[in-house]
Design a protein around this motif. Structure first.
Motif, PDB file in Angstrom:
ATOM      1  N   LEU A  96       0.814  -1.214   0.000  1.00 59.92           N
ATOM      2  CA  LEU A  96       0.000   0.000   0.000  1.00 59.92           C
ATOM      3  C   LEU A  96       0.849   1.267   0.000  1.00 59.92           C
ATOM      4  O   LEU A  96       0.310   2.368  -0.185  1.00 59.92           O
ATOM      5  CB  LEU A  96      -0.933   0.006   1.216  1.00 59.92           C
ATOM      6  N   TYR A  97       2.148   1.130   0.193  1.00 59.75           N
ATOM      7  CA  TYR A  97       3.039   2.288   0.104  1.00 59.75           C
ATOM      8  C   TYR A  97       3.044   2.884  -1.306  1.00 59.75           C
ATOM      9  O   TYR A  97       3.213   4.095  -1.477  1.00 59.75           O
ATOM     10  CB  TYR A  97       4.465   1.884   0.491  1.00 59.75           C
ATOM     11  N   PHE A  98       2.830   2.066  -2.335  1.00 61.56           N
ATOM     12  CA  PHE A  98       3.082   2.492  -3.706  1.00 61.56           C
ATOM     13  C   PHE A  98       1.940   3.261  -4.378  1.00 61.56           C
ATOM     14  O   PHE A  98       2.212   4.202  -5.133  1.00 61.56           O
ATOM     15  CB  PHE A  98       3.472   1.276  -4.557  1.00 61.56           C
ATOM     16  N   PRO A 106      -5.462  -0.208  -7.971  1.00 62.84           N
ATOM     17  CA  PRO A 106      -4.364  -0.887  -7.262  1.00 62.84           C
ATOM     18  C   PRO A 106      -4.469  -0.738  -5.748  1.00 62.84           C
ATOM     19  O   PRO A 106      -4.208  -1.700  -5.004  1.00 62.84           O
ATOM     20  CB  PRO A 106      -3.107  -0.197  -7.808  1.00 62.84           C
ATOM     21  N   ALA A 107      -4.853   0.452  -5.296  1.00 66.32           N
ATOM     22  CA  ALA A 107      -4.981   0.680  -3.850  1.00 66.32           C
ATOM     23  C   ALA A 107      -6.075  -0.200  -3.257  1.00 66.32           C
ATOM     24  O   ALA A 107      -5.886  -0.838  -2.210  1.00 66.32           O
ATOM     25  CB  ALA A 107      -5.277   2.153  -3.574  1.00 66.32           C
ATOM     26  N   LEU A 108      -7.225  -0.257  -3.933  1.00 64.95           N
ATOM     27  CA  LEU A 108      -8.337  -1.056  -3.409  1.00 64.95           C
ATOM     28  C   LEU A 108      -8.037  -2.548  -3.470  1.00 64.95           C
ATOM     29  O   LEU A 108      -8.416  -3.307  -2.571  1.00 64.95           O
ATOM     30  CB  LEU A 108      -9.613  -0.744  -4.195  1.00 64.95           C
ATOM     31  N   LEU A 176      11.531  11.208   4.253  1.00 66.31           N
ATOM     32  CA  LEU A 176      10.354  10.990   3.420  1.00 66.31           C
ATOM     33  C   LEU A 176       9.755  12.320   2.967  1.00 66.31           C
ATOM     34  O   LEU A 176       9.683  13.281   3.738  1.00 66.31           O
ATOM     35  CB  LEU A 176       9.315  10.174   4.197  1.00 66.31           C
ATOM     36  N   ASP A 177       9.310  12.367   1.726  1.00 68.34           N
ATOM     37  CA  ASP A 177       8.803  13.586   1.108  1.00 68.34           C
ATOM     38  C   ASP A 177       7.320  13.755   1.434  1.00 68.34           C
ATOM     39  O   ASP A 177       6.482  12.988   0.963  1.00 68.34           O
ATOM     40  CB  ASP A 177       9.017  13.524  -0.404  1.00 68.34           C
ATOM     41  N   LYS A 178       7.005  14.776   2.195  1.00 64.72           N
ATOM     42  CA  LYS A 178       5.617  15.007   2.582  1.00 64.72           C
ATOM     43  C   LYS A 178       4.779  15.562   1.428  1.00 64.72           C
ATOM     44  O   LYS A 178       3.550  15.437   1.440  1.00 64.72           O
ATOM     45  CB  LYS A 178       5.547  15.950   3.783  1.00 64.72           C
ATOM     46  N   ASP A 179       5.419  16.169   0.440  1.00 61.36           N
ATOM     47  CA  ASP A 179       4.673  16.742  -0.685  1.00 61.36           C
ATOM     48  C   ASP A 179       3.963  15.663  -1.500  1.00 61.36           C
ATOM     49  O   ASP A 179       2.933  15.935  -2.124  1.00 61.36           O
ATOM     50  CB  ASP A 179       5.613  17.538  -1.587  1.00 61.36           C
ATOM     51  N   VAL A 180       4.511  14.463  -1.530  1.00 59.13           N
ATOM     52  CA  VAL A 180       3.866  13.359  -2.255  1.00 59.13           C
ATOM     53  C   VAL A 180       3.364  12.296  -1.278  1.00 59.13           C
ATOM     54  O   VAL A 180       3.151  11.140  -1.650  1.00 59.13           O
ATOM     55  CB  VAL A 180       4.824  12.735  -3.290  1.00 59.13           C
ATOM     56  N   PHE A 181       3.188  12.700  -0.023  1.00 56.30           N
ATOM     57  CA  PHE A 181       2.589  11.848   1.016  1.00 56.30           C
ATOM     58  C   PHE A 181       3.385  10.574   1.294  1.00 56.30           C
ATOM     59  O   PHE A 181       2.822   9.553   1.712  1.00 56.30           O
ATOM     60  CB  PHE A 181       1.139  11.486   0.662  1.00 56.30           C
ATOM     61  N   GLN A 182       4.691  10.623   1.076  1.00 54.75           N
ATOM     62  CA  GLN A 182       5.497   9.441   1.409  1.00 54.75           C
ATOM     63  C   GLN A 182       5.397   9.117   2.897  1.00 54.75           C
ATOM     64  O   GLN A 182       5.399   7.933   3.276  1.00 54.75           O
ATOM     65  CB  GLN A 182       6.961   9.680   1.037  1.00 54.75           C
ATOM     66  N   ALA A 192       3.091  -3.374   8.438  1.00 53.46           N
ATOM     67  CA  ALA A 192       3.494  -4.696   7.952  1.00 53.46           C
ATOM     68  C   ALA A 192       4.602  -5.288   8.815  1.00 53.46           C
ATOM     69  O   ALA A 192       4.568  -6.478   9.176  1.00 53.46           O
ATOM     70  CB  ALA A 192       3.944  -4.598   6.491  1.00 53.46           C
ATOM     71  N   ILE A 193       5.599  -4.471   9.148  1.00 54.81           N
ATOM     72  CA  ILE A 193       6.704  -4.951   9.996  1.00 54.81           C
ATOM     73  C   ILE A 193       6.190  -5.304  11.387  1.00 54.81           C
ATOM     74  O   ILE A 193       6.549  -6.336  11.970  1.00 54.81           O
ATOM     75  CB  ILE A 193       7.812  -3.887  10.069  1.00 54.81           C
ATOM     76  N   TRP A 194       5.342  -4.441  11.928  1.00 54.58           N
ATOM     77  CA  TRP A 194       4.758  -4.668  13.257  1.00 54.58           C
ATOM     78  C   TRP A 194       3.994  -5.992  13.289  1.00 54.58           C
ATOM     79  O   TRP A 194       4.160  -6.806  14.210  1.00 54.58           O
ATOM     80  CB  TRP A 194       3.827  -3.502  13.580  1.00 54.58           C
ATOM     81  N   PHE A 195       3.144  -6.200  12.292  1.00 57.48           N
ATOM     82  CA  PHE A 195       2.319  -7.401  12.203  1.00 57.48           C
ATOM     83  C   PHE A 195       3.210  -8.641  12.151  1.00 57.48           C
ATOM     84  O   PHE A 195       2.973  -9.639  12.850  1.00 57.48           O
ATOM     85  CB  PHE A 195       1.439  -7.302  10.954  1.00 57.48           C
ATOM     86  N   ALA A 196       4.244  -8.589  11.323  1.00 62.96           N
ATOM     87  CA  ALA A 196       5.129  -9.749  11.155  1.00 62.96           C
ATOM     88  C   ALA A 196       5.870 -10.087  12.449  1.00 62.96           C
ATOM     89  O   ALA A 196       5.913 -11.250  12.885  1.00 62.96           O
ATOM     90  CB  ALA A 196       6.119  -9.476  10.030  1.00 62.96           C
ATOM     91  N   VAL A 197       6.444  -9.082  13.084  1.00 61.72           N
ATOM     92  CA  VAL A 197       7.283  -9.319  14.269  1.00 61.72           C
ATOM     93  C   VAL A 197       6.469  -9.866  15.432  1.00 61.72           C
ATOM     94  O   VAL A 197       6.847 -10.859  16.079  1.00 61.72           O
ATOM     95  CB  VAL A 197       8.007  -8.018  14.675  1.00 61.72           C
ATOM     96  N   PHE A 198       5.323  -9.261  15.713  1.00 56.59           N
ATOM     97  CA  PHE A 198       4.580  -9.651  16.907  1.00 56.59           C
ATOM     98  C   PHE A 198       3.641 -10.837  16.687  1.00 56.59           C
ATOM     99  O   PHE A 198       2.978 -11.284  17.628  1.00 56.59           O
ATOM    100  CB  PHE A 198       3.823  -8.439  17.460  1.00 56.59           C
ATOM    101  N   SER A 199       3.597 -11.350  15.460  1.00 54.91           N
ATOM    102  CA  SER A 199       2.906 -12.623  15.223  1.00 54.91           C
ATOM    103  C   SER A 199       3.788 -13.814  15.574  1.00 54.91           C
ATOM    104  O   SER A 199       3.282 -14.932  15.758  1.00 54.91           O
ATOM    105  CB  SER A 199       2.481 -12.732  13.751  1.00 54.91           C
TER     106      SER A 199
END
Length: 428
Positions: A96-98, A106-108, A176-182, A192-199
């Motif tokens: 969803l970052y992309f 693609p987002a949906l 991260l560039d805030k102008d393009v909402f990075q 995603a990282i949080w979900f993976a680690v604490f599972s």
């Protein structure tokens, strides 16, 4: 033995700590708002598309849950399926970052895949409850797991607020560039990282009870699972309290799903919340939800799960009705705090109520139908909310759906269930 049992319980509860980040940051407070304001053509169209996606994902979950649940029971594949669904959820969430402005489909697609995988992993996780705690402690264990989950979402929100969505004038982490909402899109990678680690504690340390070896193949088991739903439905009619509890839950759970799906959007459109406001809002809501679940973990087993469900529904209906008419941001905050306090207890008490009413020899059968019933109509709330907003071009029109669904569920629950059986079925 006690230490081992304690580790199993907390490893199991840690999965709520893991998956809550998705519900908090992606589903409720950050990504849904970014989709509506930064990707979709308009707020109204974005709300409708978001609601339709949640509805379709809920239908997919309802269709897949029986077959996958039956296979997990038959072959001892709960852990195997959890590995697959958690991996898919993490990859889709990171993806969803992309999507950026205009990348609606693609987002949906990524969001829908992440939602389906996350919810299926939760179904398999719930199936561990009868294996990791005795029946008389289901209420306490379930509530404490929900409380841990809300605090997990809270901590993840703190990190997102401190390092990513931290005001217009402050630099985001990693340049991260805030102008393009990075900075906003990067919160999905954090989830995603949080979900993976604490599972990992559940995936590595909790062993499932292996069933006897079966000669049936997966497709045979899948077909039998749908037949079993019909059989279970027929059996449920013999257990009046269970049957009507599940019917009532279908309605009030639809209202809860709509709250999770549109709470952040409603706050943004009607009360002008910024991304930073949503962070503070999410933190406050998770604190309240965690405190509510923790409080009821000590009192639910005393007052009963049925009374807990009724109290929570009265509070939730009252708060959502009030949110329809208020105009000030401060008043909305008050409604949100009440909603937060009673969300967790309602969900946990529903799970514990079933565990206490279910005859021991039919626990697997009825818990499977509990998972199915929770998803079978979960599309209704988000679908109606999105359609109402599309028709009337008003978030308040969509909000009407939530208290109506919960009121119908509460009336059915009060009318068709009674307190006595809850005390009489804790033993076979």
């Amino acid at each position: 033995m006690a230490a081992s049992s304690t580790r199993r319980v907390y490893s199991w509860a840690c999965f709520d700590f893991a998956n809550s980040a998705f519900g908090t940051l992606v589903l409720t407070f950050i990504y849904n708002t970014y989709f509506m304001n930064g990707i979709a053509p308009s707020e109204s169209e974005g709300t409708t598309l978001w609601g339709n996606t949640v509805a379709i994902a809920s239908l997919v979950i309802a269709l897949l849950s029986p077959a996958l649940g039956a296979a997990a029971d038959a072959f001892g594949w709960k852990k195997r399926f959890m590995w697959v669904t958690v991996t898919l959820a993490c990859l889709a969430t990171a993806g969803l970052y992309f999507p950026q402005a205009g990348d609606v489909w693609p987002a949906l697609l990524l969001f829908g895949l992440a939602l389906v995988a996350t919810e299926l992993s939760i179904v398999f996780n719930n199936a561990f409850l009868p294996e990791i705690a005795p029946r008389e402690k289901h209420g306490k264990v379930s509530n404490q797991a929900f409380a841990l989950g809300y605090f997990g979402g809270l901590i993840c929100l703190f990190i997102a607020m401190a390092g990513f969505v931290n005001g217009e004038d402050n630099a985001a982490w990693f340049g991260l560039d805030k102008d393009v909402f990075q900075h906003v899109r990067a919160t999905n990678v954090l989830v995603a990282i949080w979900f993976a680690v604490f599972s990992l504690p559940l995936l590595l340390w909790v062993k499932e009870v292996k069933p006897p070896q079966r000669s049936d193949g997966f497709l045979v088991v899948a077909r039998k699972s749908f037949r079993r739903i019909a059989e279970t439905f027929r059996h449920l009619r013999e257990y009046r309290e269970l049957f009507w509890m599940l019917v009532a839950r279908m309605f009030y759970n639809d209202g809860l799903v709509a709250i999770f799906s549109f709470g952040g959007i409603y706050a943004t459109v009607e009360f002008g919340f910024t991304f930073q406001d949503l962070m503070i809002f999410g933190i406050a809501l998770n604190v309240c939800s965690g405190l509510g679940s923790l409080l009821f973990s000590f009192i639910e087993d005393r007052i009963g799960s049925r009374i807990t469900i009724v109290i929570s529904l009265l509070a939730l209906v009252g708060a959502t009705v009030a949110a329809l008419f208020i105009e000030s941001k401060n008043a909305f905050w008050g409604c949100a705090i009440v909603i937060g306090l009673f969300l967790g207890p309602n969900q946990s008490a529903s799970r514990a109520y079933l565990s206490r009413l279910t005859p021991l020899e039919k626990s697997n059968e009825f818990f499977g139908f509990f998972a199915f019933s929770g998803k079978a109509t979960a599309f209704l709330g988000p679908l109606l909310y999105g359609q109402m907003v599309g028709i009337f071009d008003s978030q308040r029109a969509g909000m009407v759906v939530i208290p109506v669904l919960m009121t119908v569920g509460m009336i059915l629950f009060l009318w068709k269930t009674h307190p006595k059986p809850e005390k009489n079925t804790s033993t076979p």
